[in-house]
Design an enzyme around this catalytic site. Structure first.
Site, PDB file in Angstrom:
ATOM      1  N   ARG A 118      -5.308  -2.357  -5.240  1.00 10.23           N
ATOM      2  CA  ARG A 118      -6.654  -2.023  -4.782  1.00 10.23           C
ATOM      3  C   ARG A 118      -6.533  -1.558  -3.332  1.00 10.23           C
ATOM      4  O   ARG A 118      -6.885  -2.255  -2.391  1.00 10.23           O
ATOM      5  CB  ARG A 118      -7.607  -3.222  -4.870  1.00 10.23           C
ATOM      6  CG  ARG A 118      -7.897  -3.691  -6.272  1.00 10.23           C
ATOM      7  CD  ARG A 118      -9.057  -3.029  -6.987  1.00 10.23           C
ATOM      8  NE  ARG A 118      -8.792  -1.749  -7.607  1.00 10.23           N
ATOM      9  CZ  ARG A 118      -9.457  -1.292  -8.674  1.00 10.23           C
ATOM     10  NH1 ARG A 118     -10.376  -2.012  -9.264  1.00 10.23           N
ATOM     11  NH2 ARG A 118      -9.209  -0.101  -9.152  1.00 10.23           N
ATOM     12  N   PHE A 120      -5.530   5.595 -10.162  1.00 11.87           N
ATOM     13  CA  PHE A 120      -4.805   4.323 -10.221  1.00 11.87           C
ATOM     14  C   PHE A 120      -4.472   3.897 -11.651  1.00 11.87           C
ATOM     15  O   PHE A 120      -3.509   3.178 -11.876  1.00 11.87           O
ATOM     16  CB  PHE A 120      -5.617   3.210  -9.522  1.00 11.87           C
ATOM     17  CG  PHE A 120      -6.973   2.984 -10.111  1.00 11.87           C
ATOM     18  CD1 PHE A 120      -8.051   3.776  -9.755  1.00 11.87           C
ATOM     19  CD2 PHE A 120      -7.178   1.975 -11.036  1.00 11.87           C
ATOM     20  CE1 PHE A 120      -9.304   3.566 -10.310  1.00 11.87           C
ATOM     21  CE2 PHE A 120      -8.427   1.755 -11.596  1.00 11.87           C
ATOM     22  CZ  PHE A 120      -9.491   2.560 -11.231  1.00 11.87           C
TER      23      PHE A 120
END
Ligand SMILES: Cc1ncc(COP(=O)(O)O)c(C=O)c1O
Length: 471
Positions: free
Chosen positions: A395, A462
């Site tokens: 993250r 991601f």
């Protein structure tokens, strides 16, 4: 003989121990693959934990989304699925549970959270408008951008500092919001996108006081507030625990009051509600509901199932009732806190205060020698897996993606690796194993090299990006 006396955790902390408010009826075996296999699996996955096969994972903390354990009642409810195309009784059960506990007038079911984000963004954002919010979330911001909006971060500064101990780091900075409204004009603000808790800040809550003040400000300018209620039950628990005047109130009553200051909410019901799939959008405004109901049939399914099977809606309806119980949420947040306390005790750098759903490791502090464009948080997720078979998620820079206008990386202040704890799935011993795994990776931190991205998807990179080690 000097015998060492073992102590329970409660005794070590000078209190009586507490336990989870459930017992385990079904188990799913897991096992650790050896180091060689982990090396191979990680290289095959391009150093992206999203691309690992779950069989190669020992303790899976990739996400708390859809990974929760359902109760016997939820499973029984699934047998009561009414799979009629239209008017399934499970939809009405879900609608009733939402009305009782969240308090909104109308419900639009969706297959999961991003389905709801899509509908809300398409109906409530005009191209060129700004969408202020308390820190971005990946899918939320993407849908806002796809609808022609520009997300503007109006969270308090403390949220960007991993070590600031503000009890409500999810709060909106009203000054930042008002400055934006004055600059662009209130008609150019689509709505306030309020997350509670704030995932990307570390699962940090929003206080009731802040939301009340936000409501006043938004009323003054005629701006609506839509709540990302994905973890609003956990947020309500933090209000009960930390905000003056709420200690004696139930989580359920706090949740309802909280939602009452907003104009509607959307939900990834795969989190707080213990279900494996599902989502919804709920609003009070009749005309907006009409628009959403028209649109849901285009993208999700009829307005009484929205992409979910009847059985999924029943599991959600029951899950809502279970999730708002004080002992349930206390034990859930308590387990996350237990892991956090172990790591803090060993001086491992994590986001503080510990949030509701996950531990966030500060990858910059693990690897000060790895520049941000060599992806320290992605590197740490890979290293953790390699060491212990524990799966975490990046993250940081990878999740933040590129600015759609300039094409440049969006460099976030927070470069974090997230260990999300599924609800009702793992025990205290699993948490002990995870804590030791994090410590081993921390102890080995100086020997670690960064990563280079070798494949970059255009959206939400991601999930599918691939990497290799730098030389
Ligand atoms: C805060 C938040 N909002 C929205 C979403 C998107 O929901 P979904 O994954 O169900 O599409 C998520 C999922 O992780 C989330 O954490």
């Amino acid at each position: 003989m000097n015998e060492r006396k073992l102590q329970t955790l409660g005794q070590q902390l000078g209190r009586r121990s507490w336990a989870e408010p459930y017992k385990i009826k079904v188990v799913e075996p897991i096992h650790m693959v050896d180091r060689g296999e982990r090396e191979r699996a990680l290289a095959e996955a391009g150093y992206n934990t999203f691309l690992l096969r779950s069989e190669a994972v020992f303790i899976d903390l990739l996400t708390d989304s859809g990974t929760n354990a359902m109760s016997d009642r939820q499973w029984a409810g699934m047998m009561m699925g009414d799979e009629s195309y239209a008017g399934s009784r499970n939809f009405y059960n879900l609608e009733e549970a939402m009305r009782i506990y969240y308090g909104f007038k109308h419900l639009v079911p969706t297959h999961q959270g991003r389905g709801a984000e899509h509908l809300l963004s398409q109906t409530c954002i005009h191209p060129g408008q700004s969408v202020p919010g308390n820190m971005y979330f990946t899918t939320t911001r993407l849908h806002q951008e796809l609808a022609g909006g520009t997300f503007v971060d109006v969270i308090i500064d403390e949220a960007h500092d991993p070590y600031n101990l503000h009890p409500f780091k999810g709060n909106v900075d009203l000054q930042k919001l008002e400055t934006l409204v004055k600059r662009v004009g209130s008609e150019q603000v689509a709505y306030v996108s309020l997350g509670a808790t704030v995932n990307m800040a570390g699962g940090q809550p929003v206080s009731m006081g802040n939301l009340q003040a936000l409501r006043e400000l938004c009323d003054h300018y005629g701006i609506r507030i839509f709540l990302d209620a994905t973890r609003a039950i956990e947020n309500s628990f933090f209000i009960q625990e930390r905000e003056e005047g709420f200690a004696g109130r139930s989580v359920a009553s706090i949740l309802k009051e909280f939602c009452g200051y907003t104009d509607g909410a959307w939900m990834s019901a795969k989190k707080d509600h213990f279900a494996n799939i599902g989502g919804w959008l709920a609003v009070n405004d009749d005309a907006l509901f009409d628009d959403l109901r028209n649109l849901v049939v285009v993208f999700e399914g009829l307005h009484t199932y929205g992409g979910m099977a009847g059985r999924d809606m029943e599991a959600l309806a029951i899950g809502i009732v279970e999730a708002v119980q004080d002992d349930s949420v206390r034990s859930r947040v308590g387990q996350v806190g237990y892991l956090g306390d172990l790591l803090l005790n060993w001086d491992i750098p994590i986001v503080r205060p510990v949030g509701g759903h996950a531990i966030f490791l500060d990858a910059r502090a693990f690897y000060p020698h790895i520049p941000q464009d060599q992806f320290p948080a992605q590197t740490l997720a890979a290293e953790l897996y390699l060491d212990s078979g524990v799966r975490a998620m990046e993250r940081g820079l990878v999740s933040a993606g590129r600015d759609p206008k300039t094409g440049e990386h969006r460099y976030p202040k927070l470069e974090l690796t997230r260990l999300a704890i599924p609800r009702r799935v793992y025990t205290q011993s699993h948490m002990d194993v995870v804590a030791e795994a994090v410590k081993a990776s921390y102890d080995n931190r100086k020997a670690v090299r960064g990563l280079r991205m070798t494949y970059e998807p255009k959206a939400l990179r991601f999930f599918q990006a691939r990497f290799e080690r730098t030389a």
